[in-house]
Design a protein around this motif. Structure first.
Motif, PDB file in Angstrom:
ATOM      1  N   UNK A 287       0.853  -1.178   0.000  1.00 36.17           N
ATOM      2  CA  UNK A 287       0.000   0.000   0.000  1.00 36.17           C
ATOM      3  C   UNK A 287       0.893   1.233   0.000  1.00 36.17           C
ATOM      4  N   UNK A 288       0.622   2.148  -0.863  1.00 36.28           N
ATOM      5  CA  UNK A 288       1.430   3.351  -0.992  1.00 36.28           C
ATOM      6  C   UNK A 288       1.013   4.441  -0.009  1.00 36.28           C
ATOM      7  N   UNK A 289      -0.145   4.335   0.558  1.00 34.87           N
ATOM      8  CA  UNK A 289      -0.624   5.357   1.485  1.00 34.87           C
ATOM      9  C   UNK A 289       0.094   5.264   2.821  1.00 34.87           C
ATOM     10  N   UNK A 290       0.199   6.395   3.480  1.00 35.92           N
ATOM     11  CA  UNK A 290       0.695   6.441   4.847  1.00 35.92           C
ATOM     12  C   UNK A 290      -0.514   6.711   5.727  1.00 35.92           C
ATOM     13  N   UNK A 291      -0.711   5.874   6.738  1.00 33.04           N
ATOM     14  CA  UNK A 291      -1.799   6.089   7.688  1.00 33.04           C
ATOM     15  C   UNK A 291      -1.159   6.625   8.958  1.00 33.04           C
ATOM     16  N   UNK A 292      -1.604   7.796   9.375  1.00 35.91           N
ATOM     17  CA  UNK A 292      -0.982   8.467  10.516  1.00 35.91           C
ATOM     18  C   UNK A 292      -1.994   9.359  11.223  1.00 35.91           C
ATOM     19  N   UNK A 293      -1.604   9.803  12.409  1.00 38.79           N
ATOM     20  CA  UNK A 293      -2.410  10.740  13.180  1.00 38.79           C
ATOM     21  C   UNK A 293      -2.409  12.102  12.487  1.00 38.79           C
ATOM     22  N   UNK A 294      -3.561  12.756  12.504  1.00 36.47           N
ATOM     23  CA  UNK A 294      -3.612  14.105  11.945  1.00 36.47           C
ATOM     24  C   UNK A 294      -2.810  15.045  12.835  1.00 36.47           C
ATOM     25  N   UNK A 295      -2.330  16.117  12.226  1.00 36.19           N
ATOM     26  CA  UNK A 295      -1.609  17.144  12.977  1.00 36.19           C
ATOM     27  C   UNK A 295      -2.537  18.334  13.192  1.00 36.19           C
ATOM     28  N   UNK A 296      -2.285  19.080  14.240  1.00 30.90           N
ATOM     29  CA  UNK A 296      -3.163  20.194  14.614  1.00 30.90           C
ATOM     30  C   UNK A 296      -3.306  21.226  13.506  1.00 30.90           C
ATOM     31  N   UNK A 297      -2.255  21.440  12.720  1.00 26.38           N
ATOM     32  CA  UNK A 297      -2.318  22.460  11.667  1.00 26.38           C
ATOM     33  C   UNK A 297      -2.977  21.962  10.375  1.00 26.38           C
ATOM     34  N   UNK A 298      -3.438  20.734  10.369  1.00 26.72           N
ATOM     35  CA  UNK A 298      -4.040  20.164   9.165  1.00 26.72           C
ATOM     36  C   UNK A 298      -5.558  20.327   9.125  1.00 26.72           C
ATOM     37  N   UNK A 299      -6.062  21.347   9.777  1.00 28.19           N
ATOM     38  CA  UNK A 299      -7.511  21.547   9.801  1.00 28.19           C
ATOM     39  C   UNK A 299      -8.111  21.719   8.406  1.00 28.19           C
ATOM     40  N   UNK A 300      -7.428  22.341   7.422  1.00 30.60           N
ATOM     41  CA  UNK A 300      -8.056  22.419   6.096  1.00 30.60           C
ATOM     42  C   UNK A 300      -8.292  21.029   5.480  1.00 30.60           C
ATOM     43  N   UNK A 301      -7.358  20.101   5.694  1.00 25.66           N
ATOM     44  CA  UNK A 301      -7.534  18.739   5.188  1.00 25.66           C
ATOM     45  C   UNK A 301      -8.629  18.008   5.955  1.00 25.66           C
ATOM     46  N   UNK A 302      -8.679  18.214   7.272  1.00 28.74           N
ATOM     47  CA  UNK A 302      -9.740  17.608   8.088  1.00 28.74           C
ATOM     48  C   UNK A 302     -11.093  18.087   7.566  1.00 28.74           C
ATOM     49  N   UNK A 303     -11.216  19.369   7.336  1.00 28.45           N
ATOM     50  CA  UNK A 303     -12.467  19.952   6.839  1.00 28.45           C
ATOM     51  C   UNK A 303     -12.819  19.406   5.465  1.00 28.45           C
ATOM     52  N   UNK A 304     -11.866  19.427   4.536  1.00 30.34           N
ATOM     53  CA  UNK A 304     -12.138  18.987   3.165  1.00 30.34           C
ATOM     54  C   UNK A 304     -12.580  17.530   3.123  1.00 30.34           C
ATOM     55  N   UNK A 305     -11.901  16.660   3.863  1.00 30.20           N
ATOM     56  CA  UNK A 305     -12.264  15.241   3.847  1.00 30.20           C
ATOM     57  C   UNK A 305     -13.619  15.016   4.496  1.00 30.20           C
ATOM     58  N   UNK A 306     -13.897  15.728   5.582  1.00 36.94           N
ATOM     59  CA  UNK A 306     -15.205  15.578   6.235  1.00 36.94           C
ATOM     60  C   UNK A 306     -16.323  16.032   5.305  1.00 36.94           C
ATOM     61  N   UNK A 307     -16.137  17.141   4.602  1.00 40.57           N
ATOM     62  CA  UNK A 307     -17.168  17.592   3.667  1.00 40.57           C
ATOM     63  C   UNK A 307     -17.329  16.601   2.515  1.00 40.57           C
ATOM     64  N   UNK A 308     -16.247  15.995   2.071  1.00 44.18           N
ATOM     65  CA  UNK A 308     -16.352  14.952   1.052  1.00 44.18           C
ATOM     66  C   UNK A 308     -17.163  13.770   1.591  1.00 44.18           C
ATOM     67  N   UNK A 309     -16.912  13.395   2.840  1.00 46.40           N
ATOM     68  CA  UNK A 309     -17.669  12.300   3.457  1.00 46.40           C
ATOM     69  C   UNK A 309     -19.148  12.643   3.554  1.00 46.40           C
TER      70      UNK A 309
END
Length: 188
Positions: free
Chosen positions: A1-23
């Motif tokens: 698997x080429x993906x890295x699965x890891x804990x989100x970082x505090x400054x990654x809120x734009x990615x958290x938001x974008x993925x949640x809206x996609x969901x």
């Protein structure tokens, strides 16, 4: 698997938001999540910043969000684990007399499904929950809507079993959410 699965970082809120809206815009969102796309869009940047901070290693330790990140940096999936203590108020569902982890917010983008990404997200999330010394987690649970057989089949395949507990779906008491759980395996 080429993906890295890891804990989100505090400054990654734009990615958290974008993925949640996609969901929340996924066709099964109505039976998979307790909020709508419209509710998610209306949330402020401060909300998303706090959400990312709380789910990161910098947060309280009671919430951890794991993201599956593709080689190009695109987030393809996520899962969040909430630590539930017997004496604390629950966000959703019925309480139990043990420390438990509650898996929520499971999502893999449609184009990334079927390649084992959900399995890897769950492996990392479950390993984290079982590794906690305080509190020592005795079970991991999640809820799945009665009209979401695909998700229920996946959860059963990776070891979750229906517990017999159900709760009404918020906003629609005629629909039920079915609790599934995995109990800690004792090792000698």
């Amino acid at each position: 698997m080429e993906h890295v699965v890891r804990t989100v970082r505090a400054d990654e809120w734009p990615q958290v938001k974008e993925l949640r809206l996609a969901a929340l815009s996924d066709p099964v969102a109505a039976v998979a999540f307790l909020e709508t796309y419209e509710q998610g869009v209306e949330r402020s940047d401060a909300f998303w910043q706090e959400r990312a901070f709380n789910a990161s290693e910098a947060g309280s330790g009671e919430v951890r969000q794991f993201a599956a990140v593709a080689p190009d940096g695109r987030w393809e999936g996520s899962v969040t684990v909430l630590i539930e203590r017997p004496d604390a108020e629950l966000v959703f569902g019925e309480g139990v007399a043990v420390h438990q982890a509650h898996v929520v917010g499971v999502f893999v983008r449609p184009e990334a499904r079927g390649a084992g990404l959900a399995d890897e997200l769950f492996r990392v999330a479950m390993d984290w929950a079982w590794s906690l010394a305080e509190p020592r987690i005795e079970r991991v649970r999640l809820y799945v809507h009665e009209d979401n057989p695909r998700a229920a089949a996946f959860y059963r395949r990776i070891g979750f079993s229906p517990t017999g507990r159900t709760v009404p779906m918020p906003g629609d008491p005629s629909s039920r959410e079915i609790e599934h759980a995995v109990e800690r395996e004792e090792t000698a």
